[in-house]
Motif scaffolding. Structure first.
Motif, PDB file in Angstrom:
ATOM      1  N   VAL A  37     -14.359   2.774  -4.534  1.00 26.17           N
ATOM      2  CA  VAL A  37     -13.865   3.185  -3.213  1.00 26.17           C
ATOM      3  C   VAL A  37     -13.771   4.703  -3.142  1.00 26.17           C
ATOM      4  N   PHE A  38     -13.228   5.331  -4.194  1.00 25.56           N
ATOM      5  CA  PHE A  38     -13.112   6.786  -4.210  1.00 25.56           C
ATOM      6  C   PHE A  38     -14.487   7.438  -4.171  1.00 25.56           C
ATOM      7  N   LYS A  60      -5.090  10.452   1.055  1.00 28.79           N
ATOM      8  CA  LYS A  60      -6.102  11.401   1.546  1.00 28.79           C
ATOM      9  C   LYS A  60      -7.274  10.664   2.200  1.00 28.79           C
ATOM     10  N   ILE A  61      -7.708   9.552   1.615  1.00 25.07           N
ATOM     11  CA  ILE A  61      -8.792   8.760   2.190  1.00 25.07           C
ATOM     12  C   ILE A  61      -8.371   8.207   3.551  1.00 25.07           C
ATOM     13  N   ALA A  62      -7.084   7.894   3.691  1.00 30.25           N
ATOM     14  CA  ALA A  62      -6.571   7.399   4.967  1.00 30.25           C
ATOM     15  C   ALA A  62      -6.531   8.494   6.029  1.00 30.25           C
ATOM     16  N   GLY A  63      -6.735   9.736   5.633  1.00 29.21           N
ATOM     17  CA  GLY A  63      -6.770  10.827   6.593  1.00 29.21           C
ATOM     18  C   GLY A  63      -5.478  11.596   6.708  1.00 29.21           C
ATOM     19  N   HIS A  82       2.742   1.948   3.258  1.00 28.67           N
ATOM     20  CA  HIS A  82       1.624   1.273   2.587  1.00 28.67           C
ATOM     21  C   HIS A  82       0.806   0.461   3.585  1.00 28.67           C
ATOM     22  N   ILE A  83       1.466  -0.171   4.534  1.00 27.77           N
ATOM     23  CA  ILE A  83       0.741  -0.904   5.581  1.00 27.77           C
ATOM     24  C   ILE A  83      -0.073   0.066   6.431  1.00 27.77           C
ATOM     25  N   ILE A  84       0.520   1.195   6.797  1.00 30.28           N
ATOM     26  CA  ILE A  84      -0.193   2.188   7.603  1.00 30.28           C
ATOM     27  C   ILE A  84      -1.407   2.726   6.857  1.00 30.28           C
ATOM     28  N   VAL A  85      -1.235   3.040   5.573  1.00 28.86           N
ATOM     29  CA  VAL A  85      -2.358   3.539   4.765  1.00 28.86           C
ATOM     30  C   VAL A  85      -3.439   2.470   4.652  1.00 28.86           C
ATOM     31  N   ALA A  86      -3.048   1.216   4.464  1.00 31.22           N
ATOM     32  CA  ALA A  86      -4.036   0.135   4.369  1.00 31.22           C
ATOM     33  C   ALA A  86      -4.852   0.024   5.654  1.00 31.22           C
ATOM     34  N   PHE A  87      -4.178   0.114   6.805  1.00 30.94           N
ATOM     35  CA  PHE A  87      -4.901   0.045   8.081  1.00 30.94           C
ATOM     36  C   PHE A  87      -5.828   1.238   8.255  1.00 30.94           C
ATOM     37  N   ARG A  88      -5.376   2.425   7.869  1.00 32.21           N
ATOM     38  CA  ARG A  88      -6.219   3.614   8.018  1.00 32.21           C
ATOM     39  C   ARG A  88      -7.410   3.589   7.063  1.00 32.21           C
ATOM     40  N   VAL A  89      -7.206   3.121   5.833  1.00 33.64           N
ATOM     41  CA  VAL A  89      -8.329   3.008   4.890  1.00 33.64           C
ATOM     42  C   VAL A  89      -9.309   1.962   5.412  1.00 33.64           C
ATOM     43  N   ARG A  91      -9.824   1.145   8.526  1.00 35.40           N
ATOM     44  CA  ARG A  91     -10.522   1.744   9.654  1.00 35.40           C
ATOM     45  C   ARG A  91     -11.599   2.716   9.176  1.00 35.40           C
ATOM     46  N   GLY A  92     -11.304   3.446   8.100  1.00 38.12           N
ATOM     47  CA  GLY A  92     -12.278   4.383   7.556  1.00 38.12           C
ATOM     48  C   GLY A  92     -13.518   3.708   7.011  1.00 38.12           C
ATOM     49  N   PHE A  93     -13.379   2.452   6.604  1.00 36.26           N
ATOM     50  CA  PHE A  93     -14.515   1.692   6.092  1.00 36.26           C
ATOM     51  C   PHE A  93     -14.988   0.642   7.100  1.00 36.26           C
ATOM     52  N   ASP A  94     -14.642   0.828   8.371  1.00 31.72           N
ATOM     53  CA  ASP A  94     -15.056  -0.052   9.473  1.00 31.72           C
ATOM     54  C   ASP A  94     -14.628  -1.500   9.264  1.00 31.72           C
TER      55      ASP A  94
END
Length: 126
Positions: A37-38, A60-63, A82-89, A91-94
């Motif tokens: 992933v990284f 950082k990956i989550a933006g 952690h939930i917010i980061v999971a959603f942003r990650v 979203r970053g990977f579509d």
């Protein structure tokens, strides 16, 4: 009386040994998944091995700024963050919200394997 305590200690040692081996196997699998992933996100994969650093890289990956990774230290806030980061990650990977919640928050070791070894391409979330 002494023999019973030695036996009890041996039982605990056996439990710690099997738990330790399973924990080590789990950690290696998570590190392999995060490594991919990284790499897809443009970060050095070796950072997935370092326990606390990998959380900051996920932030950082989550933006977000890596400083926000300190929110993982606050007891109730860490779950929400952690939930917010999971959603942003995700979203970053579509990936959608259901994928992000179940496979990146609840059972992340499977979700990160799917993202890392799948066809998902990273675009930095806005």
């Amino acid at each position: 009386m002494l023999a019973a305590s030695i036996t009890s200690q041996a039982d605990l040692t056996g439990l710690y040994t099997s738990t330790g081996v399973l924990g080590l196997i789990w950690y290696v699998l998570v590190a392999i998944a995060l490594w991919k992933v990284f790499s897809k996100a443009g970060w050095p994969g070796i950072l997935a091995i370092i326990p606390i650093v990998n959380l900051f890289i996920l932030v950082k990956i989550a933006g977000y700024s890596a400083w926000l990774g300190l929110l993982f230290l606050i007891p109730i806030v860490n779950i929400v963050f952690h939930i917010i980061v999971a959603f942003r990650v995700g979203r970053g990977f579509d990936k959608g919200g259901v994928f992000s919640f179940f496979l990146l928050f609840l059972i992340p070791w499977i979700g990160y394997f799917i993202i890392g070894f799948g066809r998902a391409q990273y675009t930095k979330p806005v």
